[in-house]
Design a protein around this motif. Structure first.
Motif, PDB file in Angstrom:
ATOM      1  N   LEU A 108       0.829  -1.201   0.000  1.00 58.31           N
ATOM      2  CA  LEU A 108       0.000   0.000   0.000  1.00 58.31           C
ATOM      3  C   LEU A 108       0.867   1.257   0.000  1.00 58.31           C
ATOM      4  O   LEU A 108       0.604   2.201  -0.741  1.00 58.31           O
ATOM      5  CB  LEU A 108      -0.916  -0.024   1.225  1.00 58.31           C
ATOM      6  N   TYR A 109       1.910   1.246   0.798  1.00 53.72           N
ATOM      7  CA  TYR A 109       2.834   2.387   0.827  1.00 53.72           C
ATOM      8  C   TYR A 109       3.508   2.569  -0.538  1.00 53.72           C
ATOM      9  O   TYR A 109       3.553   3.670  -1.079  1.00 53.72           O
ATOM     10  CB  TYR A 109       3.887   2.195   1.920  1.00 53.72           C
ATOM     11  N   LEU A 110       4.016   1.482  -1.098  1.00 53.78           N
ATOM     12  CA  LEU A 110       4.715   1.573  -2.377  1.00 53.78           C
ATOM     13  C   LEU A 110       3.787   2.014  -3.509  1.00 53.78           C
ATOM     14  O   LEU A 110       4.197   2.742  -4.407  1.00 53.78           O
ATOM     15  CB  LEU A 110       5.396   0.246  -2.707  1.00 53.78           C
ATOM     16  N   LEU A 111       2.534   1.597  -3.460  1.00 54.91           N
ATOM     17  CA  LEU A 111       1.565   2.059  -4.451  1.00 54.91           C
ATOM     18  C   LEU A 111       1.159   3.506  -4.190  1.00 54.91           C
ATOM     19  O   LEU A 111       0.799   4.236  -5.111  1.00 54.91           O
ATOM     20  CB  LEU A 111       0.310   1.181  -4.432  1.00 54.91           C
ATOM     21  N   GLY A 112       1.230   3.915  -2.922  1.00 55.52           N
ATOM     22  CA  GLY A 112       0.791   5.247  -2.546  1.00 55.52           C
ATOM     23  C   GLY A 112       1.830   6.340  -2.701  1.00 55.52           C
ATOM     24  O   GLY A 112       1.519   7.514  -2.558  1.00 55.52           O
ATOM     25  N   VAL A 113       3.081   5.982  -3.007  1.00 53.69           N
ATOM     26  CA  VAL A 113       4.122   7.015  -3.154  1.00 53.69           C
ATOM     27  C   VAL A 113       4.445   7.318  -4.607  1.00 53.69           C
ATOM     28  O   VAL A 113       5.104   8.311  -4.896  1.00 53.69           O
ATOM     29  CB  VAL A 113       5.438   6.642  -2.421  1.00 53.69           C
ATOM     30  N   SER A 114       4.023   6.465  -5.510  1.00 48.28           N
ATOM     31  CA  SER A 114       4.446   6.648  -6.900  1.00 48.28           C
ATOM     32  C   SER A 114       3.339   6.259  -7.859  1.00 48.28           C
ATOM     33  O   SER A 114       2.572   5.341  -7.601  1.00 48.28           O
ATOM     34  CB  SER A 114       5.675   5.772  -7.164  1.00 48.28           C
ATOM     35  N   ASN A 115       3.295   6.959  -8.967  1.00 55.16           N
ATOM     36  CA  ASN A 115       2.371   6.590 -10.035  1.00 55.16           C
ATOM     37  C   ASN A 115       3.056   5.746 -11.106  1.00 55.16           C
ATOM     38  O   ASN A 115       2.453   5.394 -12.096  1.00 55.16           O
ATOM     39  CB  ASN A 115       1.768   7.846 -10.676  1.00 55.16           C
ATOM     40  N   ASP A 116       4.325   5.453 -10.914  1.00 53.08           N
ATOM     41  CA  ASP A 116       5.096   4.666 -11.877  1.00 53.08           C
ATOM     42  C   ASP A 116       4.910   3.172 -11.575  1.00 53.08           C
ATOM     43  O   ASP A 116       5.482   2.647 -10.627  1.00 53.08           O
ATOM     44  CB  ASP A 116       6.576   5.058 -11.794  1.00 53.08           C
ATOM     45  N   ALA A 117       4.102   2.509 -12.386  1.00 55.63           N
ATOM     46  CA  ALA A 117       3.771   1.104 -12.144  1.00 55.63           C
ATOM     47  C   ALA A 117       5.005   0.210 -12.192  1.00 55.63           C
ATOM     48  O   ALA A 117       5.129  -0.715 -11.400  1.00 55.63           O
ATOM     49  CB  ALA A 117       2.735   0.630 -13.154  1.00 55.63           C
ATOM     50  N   LYS A 118       5.920   0.471 -13.122  1.00 56.41           N
ATOM     51  CA  LYS A 118       7.123  -0.371 -13.226  1.00 56.41           C
ATOM     52  C   LYS A 118       7.967  -0.270 -11.965  1.00 56.41           C
ATOM     53  O   LYS A 118       8.439  -1.269 -11.438  1.00 56.41           O
ATOM     54  CB  LYS A 118       7.955   0.015 -14.449  1.00 56.41           C
ATOM     55  N   GLN A 119       8.152   0.951 -11.468  1.00 58.17           N
ATOM     56  CA  GLN A 119       8.955   1.129 -10.263  1.00 58.17           C
ATOM     57  C   GLN A 119       8.241   0.526  -9.055  1.00 58.17           C
ATOM     58  O   GLN A 119       8.873  -0.111  -8.221  1.00 58.17           O
ATOM     59  CB  GLN A 119       9.265   2.614 -10.022  1.00 58.17           C
ATOM     60  N   SER A 120       6.939   0.711  -8.964  1.00 60.64           N
ATOM     61  CA  SER A 120       6.174   0.119  -7.857  1.00 60.64           C
ATOM     62  C   SER A 120       6.303  -1.396  -7.874  1.00 60.64           C
ATOM     63  O   SER A 120       6.522  -2.027  -6.838  1.00 60.64           O
ATOM     64  CB  SER A 120       4.695   0.495  -7.956  1.00 60.64           C
ATOM     65  N   ARG A 121       6.182  -1.987  -9.058  1.00 55.92           N
ATOM     66  CA  ARG A 121       6.285  -3.444  -9.189  1.00 55.92           C
ATOM     67  C   ARG A 121       7.656  -3.925  -8.753  1.00 55.92           C
ATOM     68  O   ARG A 121       7.781  -4.906  -8.021  1.00 55.92           O
ATOM     69  CB  ARG A 121       6.009  -3.865 -10.629  1.00 55.92           C
ATOM     70  N   LYS A 122       8.700  -3.245  -9.184  1.00 53.46           N
ATOM     71  CA  LYS A 122      10.064  -3.620  -8.787  1.00 53.46           C
ATOM     72  C   LYS A 122      10.223  -3.538  -7.275  1.00 53.46           C
ATOM     73  O   LYS A 122      10.763  -4.452  -6.649  1.00 53.46           O
ATOM     74  CB  LYS A 122      11.099  -2.711  -9.460  1.00 53.46           C
ATOM     75  N   ASN A 123       9.773  -2.443  -6.697  1.00 54.14           N
ATOM     76  CA  ASN A 123       9.909  -2.261  -5.249  1.00 54.14           C
ATOM     77  C   ASN A 123       9.120  -3.310  -4.469  1.00 54.14           C
ATOM     78  O   ASN A 123       9.598  -3.834  -3.463  1.00 54.14           O
ATOM     79  CB  ASN A 123       9.460  -0.853  -4.846  1.00 54.14           C
ATOM     80  N   ILE A 124       7.911  -3.609  -4.928  1.00 55.08           N
ATOM     81  CA  ILE A 124       7.091  -4.628  -4.265  1.00 55.08           C
ATOM     82  C   ILE A 124       7.771  -5.984  -4.357  1.00 55.08           C
ATOM     83  O   ILE A 124       7.853  -6.730  -3.369  1.00 55.08           O
ATOM     84  CB  ILE A 124       5.672  -4.667  -4.877  1.00 55.08           C
ATOM     85  N   PHE A 125       8.287  -6.317  -5.526  1.00 49.97           N
ATOM     86  CA  PHE A 125       8.961  -7.603  -5.716  1.00 49.97           C
ATOM     87  C   PHE A 125      10.181  -7.716  -4.803  1.00 49.97           C
ATOM     88  O   PHE A 125      10.384  -8.739  -4.151  1.00 49.97           O
ATOM     89  CB  PHE A 125       9.361  -7.773  -7.184  1.00 49.97           C
ATOM     90  N   VAL A 126      10.977  -6.654  -4.723  1.00 45.88           N
ATOM     91  CA  VAL A 126      12.167  -6.669  -3.856  1.00 45.88           C
ATOM     92  C   VAL A 126      11.749  -6.810  -2.394  1.00 45.88           C
ATOM     93  O   VAL A 126      12.302  -7.618  -1.652  1.00 45.88           O
ATOM     94  CB  VAL A 126      13.027  -5.399  -4.072  1.00 45.88           C
ATOM     95  N   PHE A 127      10.750  -6.031  -1.969  1.00 48.81           N
ATOM     96  CA  PHE A 127      10.299  -6.116  -0.579  1.00 48.81           C
ATOM     97  C   PHE A 127       9.828  -7.521  -0.238  1.00 48.81           C
ATOM     98  O   PHE A 127      10.228  -8.091   0.785  1.00 48.81           O
ATOM     99  CB  PHE A 127       9.165  -5.116  -0.295  1.00 48.81           C
TER     100      PHE A 127
END
Length: 165
Positions: free
Chosen positions: A66-85
């Protein structure tokens, strides 16, 4: 906070967590504007919330997602960050469970059974991600978070009703 986790009823904690997750997710669904500023402080806060939610209800991922989706509108970056987390979180949890001898033979059987489904869904997600627009990707993730929160609330209410009888 630790005192609350130690003394409060587990089902009540899960209901509160589910309601908070539901409210924040619906807020993001209704308004795509970033809810949170990307900062080290907020990363630590949401990482801590993930740890608390994980310890209390086994929900390590949803607050961080939720935080990662809530800080950025860049889907690719959000996906990368979620995957790493989620990868790092899984490695740490696996090591923790191994260190405290929490695995059983049944866990390994379930794992072996689920690996093909896990691999398929990873492949499907990666394959579909390149063809899906960023808004639809974010909505799918948020709908999944809504489902998780509703299931948590309903399951906790059901277990609470069983305890009261």
């Amino acid at each position: 906070m630790i005192l609350i986790l130690l003394t409060a009823d587990k089902q009540i904690i899960e209901i509160v967590i589910g309601v908070l997750l539901f409210i924040l997710t619906v807020r993001l669904l209704v308004n795509y504007q970033p809810l949170f500023a990307a900062s080290k402080k907020n990363s630590v806060v949401f990482g801590s919330i993930s740890g608390i939610f994980g310890g209390a209800a086994g929900l390590y991922g949803p607050p961080a997602i939720l935080y990662l989706l809530g800080v950025s509108n860049d889907a690719k970056q959000s996906r990368k960050n979620i995957f790493v987390f989620l990868t790092i979180e899984s490695v740490f949890l696996g090591a923790y469970y191994l260190f405290y001898d929490m695995y059983t033979v049944q866990h390994f059987h379930i794992t072996a059974y689920l690996i093909p489904f896990y691999a398929f869904t990873i492949w499907l997600g990666a394959h579909k991600f390149v063809t899906i627009d960023k808004d639809r990707y974010r909505k799918i993730l948020m709908y999944m978070l809504v489902i998780i929160s509703v299931v948590l609330i309903l399951n906790s209410l059901y277990r609470l009703s069983l305890l009261s009888h």
